[in-house]
Each structure stands twice: as C-alpha cells, then as structure tokens.
Design a protein around this motif. Sequence first.
Motif, PDB file in Angstrom:
ATOM      1  N   GLU A  23      62.312  50.720 -29.644  1.00  0.00           N
ATOM      2  CA  GLU A  23      60.965  51.434 -29.301  1.00  0.00           C
ATOM      3  C   GLU A  23      61.457  52.125 -27.876  1.00  0.00           C
ATOM      4  OE1 GLU A  23      57.132  52.588 -29.591  1.00  0.00           O
ATOM      5  OE2 GLU A  23      58.346  51.370 -30.978  1.00  0.00           O
ATOM      6  N   GLU A  24      62.242  51.655 -27.179  1.00  0.00           N
ATOM      7  CA  GLU A  24      62.526  52.585 -25.811  1.00  0.00           C
ATOM      8  C   GLU A  24      63.203  53.843 -26.122  1.00  0.00           C
ATOM      9  OE1 GLU A  24      61.475  51.941 -22.790  1.00  0.00           O
ATOM     10  OE2 GLU A  24      60.118  50.268 -23.634  1.00  0.00           O
ATOM     11  N   GLU A  25      64.264  53.775 -27.010  1.00  0.00           N
ATOM     12  CA  GLU A  25      64.979  55.036 -27.498  1.00  0.00           C
ATOM     13  C   GLU A  25      64.041  56.016 -28.275  1.00  0.00           C
ATOM     14  OE1 GLU A  25      67.962  53.752 -30.222  1.00  0.00           O
ATOM     15  OE2 GLU A  25      69.272  52.670 -28.510  1.00  0.00           O
ATOM     16  N   LYS A  26      63.073  55.544 -28.996  1.00  0.00           N
ATOM     17  CA  LYS A  26      62.090  56.277 -29.631  1.00  0.00           C
ATOM     18  C   LYS A  26      61.317  56.980 -28.711  1.00  0.00           C
ATOM     19  CE  LYS A  26      58.082  56.009 -32.952  1.00  0.00           C
ATOM     20  NZ  LYS A  26      57.514  54.962 -33.674  1.00  0.00           N
ATOM     21  N   ILE A  27      60.792  56.390 -27.549  1.00  0.00           N
ATOM     22  CA  ILE A  27      60.197  56.953 -26.436  1.00  0.00           C
ATOM     23  C   ILE A  27      60.801  58.034 -25.719  1.00  0.00           C
ATOM     24  CG2 ILE A  27      58.819  56.523 -24.253  1.00  0.00           C
ATOM     25  CD1 ILE A  27      57.931  53.758 -25.893  1.00  0.00           C
ATOM     26  N   ALA A  28      62.205  57.623 -25.308  1.00  0.00           N
ATOM     27  CA  ALA A  28      62.788  58.475 -24.684  1.00  0.00           C
ATOM     28  C   ALA A  28      63.208  59.518 -25.387  1.00  0.00           C
ATOM     29  CB  ALA A  28      64.210  57.722 -24.324  1.00  0.00           C
ATOM     30  N   ALA A  29      63.381  59.449 -26.631  1.00  0.00           N
ATOM     31  CA  ALA A  29      63.775  60.699 -27.544  1.00  0.00           C
ATOM     32  C   ALA A  29      62.597  61.526 -27.572  1.00  0.00           C
ATOM     33  CB  ALA A  29      64.091  60.294 -28.818  1.00  0.00           C
ATOM     34  N   ALA A  30      61.207  61.097 -27.483  1.00  0.00           N
ATOM     35  CA  ALA A  30      59.969  61.881 -27.424  1.00  0.00           C
ATOM     36  C   ALA A  30      59.977  62.503 -26.382  1.00  0.00           C
ATOM     37  CB  ALA A  30      58.880  61.105 -27.927  1.00  0.00           C
ATOM     38  N   LEU A  31      60.098  62.040 -25.252  1.00  0.00           N
ATOM     39  CA  LEU A  31      60.122  62.526 -24.040  1.00  0.00           C
ATOM     40  C   LEU A  31      60.919  63.739 -23.888  1.00  0.00           C
ATOM     41  CD1 LEU A  31      59.664  59.307 -21.774  1.00  0.00           C
ATOM     42  CD2 LEU A  31      57.907  61.158 -21.960  1.00  0.00           C
ATOM     43  N   ALA A  32      62.309  63.568 -24.314  1.00  0.00           N
ATOM     44  CA  ALA A  32      63.373  64.637 -24.252  1.00  0.00           C
ATOM     45  C   ALA A  32      62.726  65.747 -25.044  1.00  0.00           C
ATOM     46  CB  ALA A  32      64.522  64.064 -24.599  1.00  0.00           C
ATOM     47  N   ARG A  33      62.307  65.280 -26.374  1.00  0.00           N
ATOM     48  CA  ARG A  33      61.979  66.507 -27.228  1.00  0.00           C
ATOM     49  C   ARG A  33      60.912  67.377 -26.556  1.00  0.00           C
ATOM     50  NH1 ARG A  33      60.523  63.720 -32.389  1.00  0.00           N
ATOM     51  NH2 ARG A  33      59.151  62.837 -30.849  1.00  0.00           N
ATOM     52  N   TYR A  34      59.928  66.844 -25.707  1.00  0.00           N
ATOM     53  CA  TYR A  34      58.944  67.639 -25.195  1.00  0.00           C
ATOM     54  C   TYR A  34      59.342  68.129 -23.808  1.00  0.00           C
ATOM     55  CZ  TYR A  34      56.315  66.195 -29.437  1.00  0.00           C
ATOM     56  OH  TYR A  34      56.099  66.203 -30.812  1.00  0.00           O
ATOM     57  N   GLY A  35      60.412  67.834 -23.247  1.00  0.00           N
ATOM     58  CA  GLY A  35      60.800  68.237 -22.029  1.00  0.00           C
ATOM     59  C   GLY A  35      60.196  67.336 -20.829  1.00  0.00           C
ATOM     60  N   LEU A  36      59.766  66.180 -21.241  1.00  0.00           N
ATOM     61  CA  LEU A  36      58.892  65.350 -20.531  1.00  0.00           C
ATOM     62  C   LEU A  36      60.068  64.091 -19.745  1.00  0.00           C
ATOM     63  CD1 LEU A  36      55.901  64.924 -22.263  1.00  0.00           C
ATOM     64  CD2 LEU A  36      56.078  66.273 -20.524  1.00  0.00           C
ATOM     65  N   ASP A  37      61.391  64.353 -19.785  1.00  0.00           N
ATOM     66  CA  ASP A  37      62.315  63.400 -19.285  1.00  0.00           C
ATOM     67  C   ASP A  37      61.875  63.020 -17.649  1.00  0.00           C
ATOM     68  OD1 ASP A  37      63.453  65.621 -20.972  1.00  0.00           O
ATOM     69  OD2 ASP A  37      64.834  64.194 -21.300  1.00  0.00           O
ATOM     70  N   GLY A  38      61.601  64.067 -16.974  1.00  0.00           N
ATOM     71  CA  GLY A  38      61.229  63.891 -15.620  1.00  0.00           C
ATOM     72  C   GLY A  38      60.048  63.235 -15.173  1.00  0.00           C
ATOM     73  N   LEU A  39      59.235  62.635 -16.010  1.00  0.00           N
ATOM     74  CA  LEU A  39      57.988  62.007 -15.686  1.00  0.00           C
ATOM     75  C   LEU A  39      58.343  60.743 -14.778  1.00  0.00           C
ATOM     76  CD1 LEU A  39      55.897  61.923 -18.938  1.00  0.00           C
ATOM     77  CD2 LEU A  39      55.662  63.120 -16.619  1.00  0.00           C
ATOM     78  N   ARG A  40      58.021  60.769 -13.739  1.00  0.00           N
ATOM     79  CA  ARG A  40      58.066  59.653 -12.672  1.00  0.00           C
ATOM     80  C   ARG A  40      56.807  58.523 -12.737  1.00  0.00           C
ATOM     81  NH1 ARG A  40      60.675  64.134 -10.219  1.00  0.00           N
ATOM     82  NH2 ARG A  40      58.817  64.390  -9.358  1.00  0.00           N
ATOM     83  N   ASN A  41      55.830  59.145 -13.137  1.00  0.00           N
ATOM     84  CA  ASN A  41      54.573  58.437 -12.846  1.00  0.00           C
ATOM     85  C   ASN A  41      54.586  57.347 -13.981  1.00  0.00           C
ATOM     86  OD1 ASN A  41      52.075  57.231 -12.909  1.00  0.00           O
ATOM     87  ND2 ASN A  41      51.078  59.308 -12.187  1.00  0.00           N
ATOM     88  N   PRO A  42      54.532  56.053 -13.700  1.00  0.00           N
ATOM     89  CA  PRO A  42      54.581  55.162 -14.839  1.00  0.00           C
ATOM     90  C   PRO A  42      53.405  55.206 -15.667  1.00  0.00           C
ATOM     91  CG  PRO A  42      55.038  54.044 -12.844  1.00  0.00           C
ATOM     92  CD  PRO A  42      54.556  55.545 -12.438  1.00  0.00           C
ATOM     93  N   GLN A  43      52.167  55.561 -15.107  1.00  0.00           N
ATOM     94  CA  GLN A  43      50.964  55.702 -15.920  1.00  0.00           C
ATOM     95  C   GLN A  43      51.298  56.897 -16.970  1.00  0.00           C
ATOM     96  OE1 GLN A  43      48.285  56.491 -12.707  1.00  0.00           O
ATOM     97  NE2 GLN A  43      47.155  54.599 -13.214  1.00  0.00           N
TER      98      GLN A  43
END
Length: 105
Positions: A23-43
Amino acid sequence: MFGKSDDKMSKKELKELEKQRKEEEKIAAALARYGLDGLRNPQDVQSVRNIIAAQSGDGFFEFGQLLGGANEKDFLRQLYYQNKILMEQNFILIRQLDEISSKLK
C-alpha cells in the motif's frame, strides 16, 4: 502445540506487514506519478491516500458499466466517491494556499 499458534500469528503479521508495504509503495508511486513526491504536510499525504482509496473502485465500476451491470444506485455511489475526491483535492489546495499566504506575510 503452542509453537504452531505462534507461527500462524507471525505468518498473519507478516502478511499484514506485506500488505501495508504494498500500500505504501502504491501511494509513493501515485505521488511520484503526479509529481507530488515533495509533499511534506502529513495532512496532504493523508488526503492523497484518501483520493487513491476512493479512486480504486473506478476501474471496476467502468468495467461493470461496460458489461451492463451498473444500475442507478451504483452510478450515484460512483458520483459520491468522485465528489469525495474533489473535496479532498480542494482541501489540499486550501492548505497549500494557506501555507503560501503565511510565508508571504
């Protein structure tokens, strides 16, 4: 007798950990796909998780629609999930704009 019970629990725990890792890998892949790797806010990261979870049923719904198995109730449920996704996206935008605003002050 007791050893087998412990082994089963450890296998169950390992299976759960593997599920969480995927699940974490899936979320990390989605963040990377949309260029959101740098999101720092946990919310914001949690909002992305919610969006991914809400979108997970989209493919099944579309497939069911193609087969002619979707009824009005299913369609309304899908609209509800899409609205939920839009609300999550709006909250991400609001938080990001608030962060920008506070940095400009």
